[in-house]
Design a protein around this motif. Structure first.
Motif, PDB file in Angstrom:
ATOM      1  N   GLY A 134      51.010  32.627  24.266  1.00 35.58           N
ATOM      2  CA  GLY A 134      49.920  33.586  24.188  1.00 35.58           C
ATOM      3  C   GLY A 134      50.385  34.978  24.527  1.00 35.58           C
ATOM      4  O   GLY A 134      51.425  35.164  25.169  1.00 35.58           O
ATOM      5  N   SER A 136      48.694  39.072  25.567  1.00 34.97           N
ATOM      6  CA  SER A 136      47.575  39.977  25.827  1.00 34.97           C
ATOM      7  C   SER A 136      47.888  41.330  25.211  1.00 34.97           C
ATOM      8  O   SER A 136      48.986  41.868  25.402  1.00 34.97           O
ATOM      9  CB  SER A 136      47.339  40.141  27.332  1.00 34.97           C
ATOM     10  N   SER A 160      47.638  31.967  20.840  1.00 33.58           N
ATOM     11  CA  SER A 160      46.426  32.592  21.365  1.00 33.58           C
ATOM     12  C   SER A 160      46.695  34.050  21.709  1.00 33.58           C
ATOM     13  O   SER A 160      47.831  34.434  22.022  1.00 33.58           O
ATOM     14  CB  SER A 160      45.907  31.852  22.598  1.00 33.58           C
ATOM     15  N   THR A 162      44.710  37.480  23.779  1.00 37.60           N
ATOM     16  CA  THR A 162      43.619  38.078  24.546  1.00 37.60           C
ATOM     17  C   THR A 162      43.691  39.578  24.345  1.00 37.60           C
ATOM     18  O   THR A 162      44.766  40.168  24.455  1.00 37.60           O
ATOM     19  CB  THR A 162      43.755  37.735  26.041  1.00 37.60           C
ATOM     20  N   ALA A 175      39.218  41.935  17.657  1.00 34.84           N
ATOM     21  CA  ALA A 175      39.307  40.486  17.788  1.00 34.84           C
ATOM     22  C   ALA A 175      38.872  39.795  16.501  1.00 34.84           C
ATOM     23  O   ALA A 175      39.506  38.828  16.049  1.00 34.84           O
ATOM     24  CB  ALA A 175      38.457  40.011  18.962  1.00 34.84           C
ATOM     25  N   LYS A 186      43.720  31.466  18.540  1.00 35.31           N
ATOM     26  CA  LYS A 186      42.590  31.543  19.454  1.00 35.31           C
ATOM     27  C   LYS A 186      42.521  32.969  19.975  1.00 35.31           C
ATOM     28  O   LYS A 186      43.457  33.458  20.599  1.00 35.31           O
ATOM     29  CB  LYS A 186      42.773  30.566  20.612  1.00 35.31           C
ATOM     30  N   THR A 188      40.520  35.877  22.242  1.00 35.73           N
ATOM     31  CA  THR A 188      39.584  36.086  23.350  1.00 35.73           C
ATOM     32  C   THR A 188      39.526  37.563  23.691  1.00 35.73           C
ATOM     33  O   THR A 188      40.558  38.248  23.684  1.00 35.73           O
ATOM     34  CB  THR A 188      40.033  35.294  24.595  1.00 35.73           C
ATOM     35  N   ALA A 190      38.911  40.176  26.663  1.00 37.02           N
ATOM     36  CA  ALA A 190      38.858  40.269  28.125  1.00 37.02           C
ATOM     37  C   ALA A 190      37.850  41.336  28.538  1.00 37.02           C
ATOM     38  O   ALA A 190      37.623  42.321  27.828  1.00 37.02           O
ATOM     39  CB  ALA A 190      40.230  40.617  28.680  1.00 37.02           C
ATOM     40  N   GLU A 195      42.046  41.500  33.834  1.00 39.66           N
ATOM     41  CA  GLU A 195      41.862  40.164  33.258  1.00 39.66           C
ATOM     42  C   GLU A 195      42.845  39.933  32.118  1.00 39.66           C
ATOM     43  O   GLU A 195      43.433  38.855  32.003  1.00 39.66           O
ATOM     44  CB  GLU A 195      40.427  40.020  32.747  1.00 39.66           C
ATOM     45  N   ALA A 196      43.051  40.942  31.301  1.00 38.66           N
ATOM     46  CA  ALA A 196      44.016  40.818  30.205  1.00 38.66           C
ATOM     47  C   ALA A 196      45.439  40.724  30.734  1.00 38.66           C
ATOM     48  O   ALA A 196      46.253  39.929  30.243  1.00 38.66           O
ATOM     49  CB  ALA A 196      43.875  42.013  29.259  1.00 38.66           C
ATOM     50  N   ALA A 199      46.103  37.189  31.886  1.00 37.59           N
ATOM     51  CA  ALA A 199      45.814  36.075  30.974  1.00 37.59           C
ATOM     52  C   ALA A 199      47.067  35.394  30.456  1.00 37.59           C
ATOM     53  O   ALA A 199      47.080  34.166  30.260  1.00 37.59           O
ATOM     54  CB  ALA A 199      44.962  36.571  29.804  1.00 37.59           C
ATOM     55  N   HIS A 200      48.123  36.151  30.213  1.00 40.51           N
ATOM     56  CA  HIS A 200      49.347  35.594  29.624  1.00 40.51           C
ATOM     57  C   HIS A 200      50.559  36.282  30.249  1.00 40.51           C
ATOM     58  O   HIS A 200      50.468  37.449  30.667  1.00 40.51           O
ATOM     59  CB  HIS A 200      49.376  35.822  28.114  1.00 40.51           C
TER      60      HIS A 200
END
Length: 330
Positions: A134, A136, A160, A162, A175, A186, A188, A190, A195-196, A199-200
């Motif tokens: 993933g 971000s 994925s 984000t 997105a 996937k 998402t 954030a 948070e981003a 995330a990864h």
């Protein structure tokens, strides 16, 4: 004179991610070997317009078929509110025999894709303990869309993404565009930058920030942070990281985060290596599992020349572009 517009450039480069990656990697290797000439970029700024600039990036790439030229690129973030692209650019390629200009290419597509390809090449050259699945993306504009394109080409395990942008509607639209272009991903959105960042363990910053506004505190240990916009991170975050750059002399100027870090400590010893040296190594390097690694590429003009030359050669083979006779005197 050969003129290649945006449609010509896109037609040539769409689906050519591996060729662009190869051209960018080779340009980085040649730079590491001292086979380039790369004057400092020239920044044209405007009174009372602190976010706007036009940059000239001249260069010479001494490959078997040498290339010389310049990219002239503007960044006007306010264009977005007018329904226009933030960046616009032109690339001029000159003959290394006569010095005469031979081709003018629309440069914003070339610039975005060489930037993205350089980021993806660096990410692939710094191997994590566990494969990246993933990423971000902070900053939901053209650059990060292209970064995702090239990361998927260089790191096929990615499944994925984000995304985050200060403009929530822009993040949602970005997105949706990613999900439409890559339906198996996937995607998402954030709610915050932190948070981003968390995330990864692979993150790309591509914002229009003019001054530091982020720390790496939210990042996981071992995170690789592709710092493309160069002015997002606080000097303290830079100094605490493992730092990879494209060229120390180029990146430590113009109030980049690394420039501010250098001014704070009075040296550049916090820079560990260069992208060219990583790509020239016989084996991929391992990421530090305990610290954040920050890759800060200033954006070398020779990368634009490498991709522009690739574009010109492929366009000529396809008979694309417009020939303008009589452009030069005599």
């Amino acid at each position: 004179m050969l003129i290649l517009g945006a449609d010509d450039v896109r037609r040539v480069l769409d689906g050519a991610e591996q060729e662009v990656l190869a051209a960018v990697r080779q340009a980085y290797r040649l730079h590491a070997q001292g086979r380039t000439v790369l004057p400092h970029s020239v920044f044209l700024r405007f009174p009372d317009q602190p976010r706007d600039r036009i940059i000239g990036l001249p260069g010479y790439l001494g490959d078997d078929t040498p290339v010389a030229g310049i990219k002239w690129i503007s960044s006007f973030p306010g264009n977005l509110e007018k329904g226009l692209e933030r960046a616009s650019a032109a690339v001029i390629l000159n003959s290394t025999d006569t010095g005469m200009p031979e081709a003018v290419l629309e440069g914003s597509v070339i610039s975005a894709r060489r930037t993205a390809a350089g980021a993806a090449a660096a990410a692939a050259a710094l191997v994590p303990a566990t494969a990246d699945t993933g990423v971000s993306l902070i900053g939901c504009g053209v650059i990060n869309f292209e970064v995702l394109r090239f990361l998927l080409a260089a790191l096929p395990e990615l499944s994925s993404v984000t995304v985050f942008d200060l403009d929530g509607a822009r993040a949602a639209a970005f997105a949706a565009r990613c999900a439409d272009r890559w339906p198996t991903l996937k995607v998402t959105v954030a709610g915050t930058a932190d948070e981003a960042l968390a995330a990864h363990p692979l993150v790309c910053l591509a914002t229009t920030a003019a001054a530091p506004h982020l720390t790496t505190d939210a990042c996981r240990p071992g995170t690789l942070l592709l710092h493309l916009s160069l002015r997002d991170l606080t000097p303290e975050s830079v100094l605490s990281a493992v730092n990879v750059v494209d060229d120390p002399d180029h990146v430590c100027r113009e109030a980049t985060s690394l420039h501010l870090a250098e001014q704070a400590v009075g040296h550049r010893e916090f820079i560990t290596t260069t992208i060219g040296d990583l790509l020239s190594a016989e084996a991929p390097a391992r990421r530090d599992e305990d610290r954040v690694t920050v890759v800060s590429p200033f954006g070398l003009g020779v990368l634009d020349l490498a991709v522009a030359d690739l574009t010109r050669r492929r366009a000529q083979a396809l008979g694309l572009g417009t020939r303008v006779p009589g452009f030069l005197p005599g």
